[in-house]
Design a protein around this motif. Structure first.
Motif, PDB file in Angstrom:
ATOM      1  N   ILE A  86      -5.705 -60.957 -27.628  1.00 47.85           N
ATOM      2  CA  ILE A  86      -4.851 -59.823 -27.275  1.00 47.85           C
ATOM      3  C   ILE A  86      -5.696 -58.591 -26.969  1.00 47.85           C
ATOM      4  CG2 ILE A  86      -3.065 -58.254 -28.113  1.00 47.85           C
ATOM      5  CD1 ILE A  86      -2.084 -61.090 -27.452  1.00 47.85           C
ATOM      6  N   TRP A  87      -6.684 -58.323 -27.812  1.00 51.21           N
ATOM      7  CA  TRP A  87      -7.523 -57.154 -27.570  1.00 51.21           C
ATOM      8  C   TRP A  87      -8.469 -57.364 -26.392  1.00 51.21           C
ATOM      9  CZ3 TRP A  87      -7.160 -52.265 -28.767  1.00 51.21           C
ATOM     10  CH2 TRP A  87      -6.319 -51.894 -29.824  1.00 51.21           C
ATOM     11  N   SER A  88      -8.771 -58.584 -26.048  1.00 55.74           N
ATOM     12  CA  SER A  88      -9.557 -58.840 -24.834  1.00 55.74           C
ATOM     13  C   SER A  88      -8.755 -58.475 -23.592  1.00 55.74           C
ATOM     14  CB  SER A  88      -9.981 -60.317 -24.771  1.00 55.74           C
ATOM     15  OG  SER A  88     -10.869 -60.638 -25.822  1.00 55.74           O
ATOM     16  N   PHE A  89      -7.465 -58.788 -23.613  1.00 52.88           N
ATOM     17  CA  PHE A  89      -6.597 -58.378 -22.502  1.00 52.88           C
ATOM     18  C   PHE A  89      -6.472 -56.856 -22.452  1.00 52.88           C
ATOM     19  CE2 PHE A  89      -4.946 -62.790 -22.294  1.00 52.88           C
ATOM     20  CZ  PHE A  89      -4.914 -62.945 -20.922  1.00 52.88           C
ATOM     21  N   ARG A  90      -6.350 -56.221 -23.607  1.00 52.21           N
ATOM     22  CA  ARG A  90      -6.266 -54.757 -23.634  1.00 52.21           C
ATOM     23  C   ARG A  90      -7.562 -54.124 -23.131  1.00 52.21           C
ATOM     24  NH1 ARG A  90      -3.213 -53.761 -29.493  1.00 52.21           N
ATOM     25  NH2 ARG A  90      -1.219 -54.719 -28.886  1.00 52.21           N
ATOM     26  N   TRP A  91      -8.683 -54.727 -23.469  1.00 50.87           N
ATOM     27  CA  TRP A  91      -9.971 -54.248 -22.978  1.00 50.87           C
ATOM     28  C   TRP A  91     -10.055 -54.402 -21.461  1.00 50.87           C
ATOM     29  CZ3 TRP A  91     -13.717 -51.209 -22.871  1.00 50.87           C
ATOM     30  CH2 TRP A  91     -15.011 -51.526 -22.470  1.00 50.87           C
ATOM     31  N   LEU A  92      -9.452 -55.445 -20.942  1.00 49.36           N
ATOM     32  CA  LEU A  92      -9.435 -55.659 -19.493  1.00 49.36           C
ATOM     33  C   LEU A  92      -8.648 -54.564 -18.791  1.00 49.36           C
ATOM     34  CD1 LEU A  92      -9.820 -57.200 -16.853  1.00 49.36           C
ATOM     35  CD2 LEU A  92      -7.964 -58.731 -17.545  1.00 49.36           C
ATOM     36  N   ILE A  93      -7.424 -54.283 -19.238  1.00 48.33           N
ATOM     37  CA  ILE A  93      -6.625 -53.257 -18.561  1.00 48.33           C
ATOM     38  C   ILE A  93      -7.254 -51.874 -18.745  1.00 48.33           C
ATOM     39  CG2 ILE A  93      -5.037 -52.899 -20.517  1.00 48.33           C
ATOM     40  CD1 ILE A  93      -4.188 -52.703 -16.758  1.00 48.33           C
ATOM     41  N   PHE A  94      -7.901 -51.643 -19.877  1.00 49.31           N
ATOM     42  CA  PHE A  94      -8.606 -50.382 -20.107  1.00 49.31           C
ATOM     43  C   PHE A  94      -9.692 -50.196 -19.060  1.00 49.31           C
ATOM     44  CE2 PHE A  94     -12.014 -47.858 -21.943  1.00 49.31           C
ATOM     45  CZ  PHE A  94     -11.345 -46.797 -22.548  1.00 49.31           C
ATOM     46  N   ARG A  95     -10.509 -51.242 -18.830  1.00 50.55           N
ATOM     47  CA  ARG A  95     -11.602 -51.142 -17.858  1.00 50.55           C
ATOM     48  C   ARG A  95     -11.092 -51.019 -16.430  1.00 50.55           C
ATOM     49  NH1 ARG A  95     -13.905 -55.819 -17.571  1.00 50.55           N
ATOM     50  NH2 ARG A  95     -12.783 -56.875 -19.233  1.00 50.55           N
ATOM     51  N   ILE A  96     -10.008 -51.744 -16.126  1.00 48.38           N
ATOM     52  CA  ILE A  96      -9.456 -51.683 -14.767  1.00 48.38           C
ATOM     53  C   ILE A  96      -9.042 -50.265 -14.422  1.00 48.38           C
ATOM     54  CG2 ILE A  96      -7.487 -52.359 -13.346  1.00 48.38           C
ATOM     55  CD1 ILE A  96      -7.572 -55.096 -14.722  1.00 48.38           C
ATOM     56  N   MET A  97      -8.275 -49.640 -15.321  1.00 45.98           N
ATOM     57  CA  MET A  97      -7.724 -48.321 -15.017  1.00 45.98           C
ATOM     58  C   MET A  97      -8.773 -47.221 -15.140  1.00 45.98           C
ATOM     59  SD  MET A  97      -4.901 -49.473 -14.148  1.00 45.98           S
ATOM     60  CE  MET A  97      -4.268 -47.888 -13.595  1.00 45.98           C
ATOM     61  N   LEU A  98      -9.558 -47.249 -16.210  1.00 47.46           N
ATOM     62  CA  LEU A  98     -10.562 -46.197 -16.368  1.00 47.46           C
ATOM     63  C   LEU A  98     -11.628 -46.298 -15.285  1.00 47.46           C
ATOM     64  CD1 LEU A  98     -11.466 -43.827 -18.107  1.00 47.46           C
ATOM     65  CD2 LEU A  98     -12.843 -45.418 -19.453  1.00 47.46           C
ATOM     66  N   GLY A  99     -12.017 -47.518 -14.925  1.00 50.56           N
ATOM     67  CA  GLY A  99     -12.986 -47.676 -13.845  1.00 50.56           C
ATOM     68  C   GLY A  99     -12.471 -47.118 -12.535  1.00 50.56           C
ATOM     69  N   ALA A 100     -11.184 -47.360 -12.253  1.00 52.24           N
ATOM     70  CA  ALA A 100     -10.585 -46.838 -11.019  1.00 52.24           C
ATOM     71  C   ALA A 100     -10.537 -45.314 -11.038  1.00 52.24           C
ATOM     72  CB  ALA A 100      -9.182 -47.414 -10.844  1.00 52.24           C
ATOM     73  N   GLY A 101     -10.240 -44.743 -12.210  1.00 54.97           N
ATOM     74  CA  GLY A 101     -10.169 -43.286 -12.298  1.00 54.97           C
ATOM     75  C   GLY A 101     -11.532 -42.625 -12.175  1.00 54.97           C
ATOM     76  N   LEU A 102     -12.538 -43.191 -12.850  1.00 55.98           N
ATOM     77  CA  LEU A 102     -13.873 -42.589 -12.828  1.00 55.98           C
ATOM     78  C   LEU A 102     -14.508 -42.671 -11.447  1.00 55.98           C
ATOM     79  CD1 LEU A 102     -15.335 -43.846 -16.233  1.00 55.98           C
ATOM     80  CD2 LEU A 102     -14.610 -41.526 -15.649  1.00 55.98           C
ATOM     81  N   ILE A 103     -14.306 -43.802 -10.741  1.00 54.99           N
ATOM     82  CA  ILE A 103     -14.918 -43.934  -9.420  1.00 54.99           C
ATOM     83  C   ILE A 103     -14.316 -42.931  -8.445  1.00 54.99           C
ATOM     84  CG2 ILE A 103     -13.374 -45.631  -8.327  1.00 54.99           C
ATOM     85  CD1 ILE A 103     -17.217 -45.786  -8.323  1.00 54.99           C
ATOM     86  N   LYS A 104     -13.061 -42.550  -8.669  1.00 59.26           N
ATOM     87  CA  LYS A 104     -12.427 -41.537  -7.814  1.00 59.26           C
ATOM     88  C   LYS A 104     -13.012 -40.157  -8.090  1.00 59.26           C
ATOM     89  CE  LYS A 104      -7.932 -43.844  -7.125  1.00 59.26           C
ATOM     90  NZ  LYS A 104      -8.228 -45.128  -7.758  1.00 59.26           N
ATOM     91  N   ILE A 105     -13.085 -39.806  -9.375  1.00 61.55           N
ATOM     92  CA  ILE A 105     -13.597 -38.481  -9.730  1.00 61.55           C
ATOM     93  C   ILE A 105     -15.052 -38.318  -9.305  1.00 61.55           C
ATOM     94  CG2 ILE A 105     -14.218 -37.030 -11.700  1.00 61.55           C
ATOM     95  CD1 ILE A 105     -11.279 -36.918 -10.992  1.00 61.55           C
TER      96      ILE A 105
END
Length: 442
Positions: A86-105
């Motif tokens: 469960i936490w591996s899936f949560r880690w996945l969505i965390f990286r997907i969204m934060l990675g998308a946000g940081l690459i934009k900024i």
């Protein structure tokens, strides 16, 4: 090679259909699906380089550990998902969204100036009908969209660390965000896929509302081990060992990914391991301000430089071409060729040699290649003698304006040639130098 790829795809389709229709899966079947898709991605080269390929592989790999070892029961006894999974899936969505946000900024300044959405709907790879109208939204709405995007991608991921209620709120916001992206564009199955790890943000109490009382009672009974449940089976022992191994593997493979997230030279949509288990993610770090398209044309004229030569256009299934054709609505389906044509349009044909390969296939009128197109102007006629690529700048027409009233969704202006006219005979050495099979006219 084609028959081998077909067999791999059909085998995956058969296994996936069994799992979907029966609701039964185990680690063996899920591992088989993952291996089949990994094989396709590894040999797919440029056709399988997009972000969702790695994301699907990582999601599918984690999905293996949601299932019992070999039981095919829809509600197996004593096989609840491990907290590690469960936490591996949560880690996945965390990286997907934060990675998308940081690459934009860190990327295009328009994200920091809140102006990127002024261009996005018109210049995204494959717009849909709503994109046409969303592009004409007032400036303040585009600024608000960009702020919401930053909030969802940069702040909401940390809700996962703030307890049960904030985790549920995180899941709801991420799913709603993906639905909005699905409505406003054709990003293949990417947004549908991103919803999957978001489901790990919910617990049984919150998800139980979606199911009937009988199913909830049955699931509750399975969680209360009886006399038999106190004896740990061999399968349960193996599964627990595999879950612990998964946790250690994810932790180890996450080290370079975390360093990448913290780096000012962040790389998006890459993997640091050949199995693509823990990857880096990101989207639209830069936004193209103008939309350009490569339009492929053919002629039967003996001389391609003859001013009277009639050039006829090959129409693709979804990418802009015909000015009067309504933007398509295809998500979650994915037209890979149309997407690659979008990338090619803001590069050169020297950087995309495959487009000359495509021109050779069109000159030979190969049936398999023509099946990837919407229309073939030379159907039922002799093949074209020459094919060329023309470069155009495309813009949405003004809704209810002069062009729109004439049935045009797009306005275009020629930029110049993309690649010069080529003939099948003239491409022989080009194909031989690259060890490509020389196209034979059907």
């Amino acid at each position: 090679m084609d028959s081998t790829l077909d067999c791999l795809a059909l085998a995956g389709l058969a296994v996936a259909a069994f799992v979907l229709l029966t609701g039964c899966a185990n680690m063996v079947l899920m591992a088989l699906l993952w291996l089949l898709y990994l094989s396709l991605v590894n040999v797919g080269q440029i056709w399988w380089v997009l972000r969702w390929e790695s994301q699907l592989l990582e999601t599918g790999f984690l999905g293996i550990f949601l299932c019992p070892l070999w039981s095919l029961s829809r509600l197996p006894q004593g096989s609840p998902p491990s907290r590690i999974v469960i936490w591996s899936f949560r880690w996945l969505i965390f990286r997907i969204m934060l990675g998308a946000g940081l690459i934009k900024i860190r990327g295009d300044r328009c994200w920091r100036e809140l102006t990127c959405m002024d261009y996005h709907y018109e210049t995204q790879p494959v717009p849909n009908p709503l994109s046409y109208f969303m592009h004409r939204s007032p400036w303040w709405f585009h600024r608000l969209e960009t702020l919401v995007n930053h909030f969802v991608e940069l702040l909401v991921p940390f809700f996962l660390l703030l307890g049960r209620r904030m985790s549920i709120l995180h899941g709801l916001l991420q799913i709603l965000f993906q639905v909005l992206l699905i409505i406003s564009g054709n990003l293949s199955f990417l947004n549908w896929l991103t919803m999957v790890p978001s489901l790990a943000c919910f617990d049984d109490a919150s998800l139980g509302l979606l199911f009937g009382s009988r199913l909830r009672e049955r699931a509750a009974r399975l969680q209360r081990p009886g006399e038999e449940g106190r004896r740990i089976s061999l399968g349960s022992c193996v599964r627990r060992l595999l879950n612990v191994s998964l946790g250690l593997l994810i932790t180890y493979l996450s080290i370079p990914v975390i360093l990448n997230l913290l780096s000012s030279r962040q790389v998006m949509n890459s993997s640091f391991n050949p199995l693509r288990i823990v990857n880096t993610y990101g989207a639209f770090g830069s936004i193209t301000k103008e939309r350009t398209e490569v339009i492929l044309q053919g002629t039967s004229s003996l001389d391609p430089n003859d001013p009277t030569a009639v050039w006829e256009e090959f129409e693709f299934k979804c990418k802009p071409g015909d000015l009067r054709r309504r933007p398509c609505l295809i998500s979650p389906y994915h037209y890979r060729l149309d997407w690659l044509m979008w990338f090619a349009a803001f590069q050169t044909y020297e950087q995309n040699e495959w487009i000359i390969h495509l021109a050779g296939k069109l000159l030979a009128q190969e049936e398999e290649t023509l099946s990837l197109l919407a229309t073939n102007p030379f159907a039922g006629r002799d093949p074209p003698r020459w094919v060329r690529g023309e470069h155009f700048r495309y813009k949405f027409s003004q809704p209810w304006g002069k062009h729109a009233s004439d049935g045009k969704w797009w306005i275009r202006k020629r930029i110049g040639p993309y690649f010069p006219p080529v003939s099948l005979q003239g491409l022989r050495k080009f194909f031989e130098d690259r060890n490509w099979p020389y196209p034979v006219k059907d």
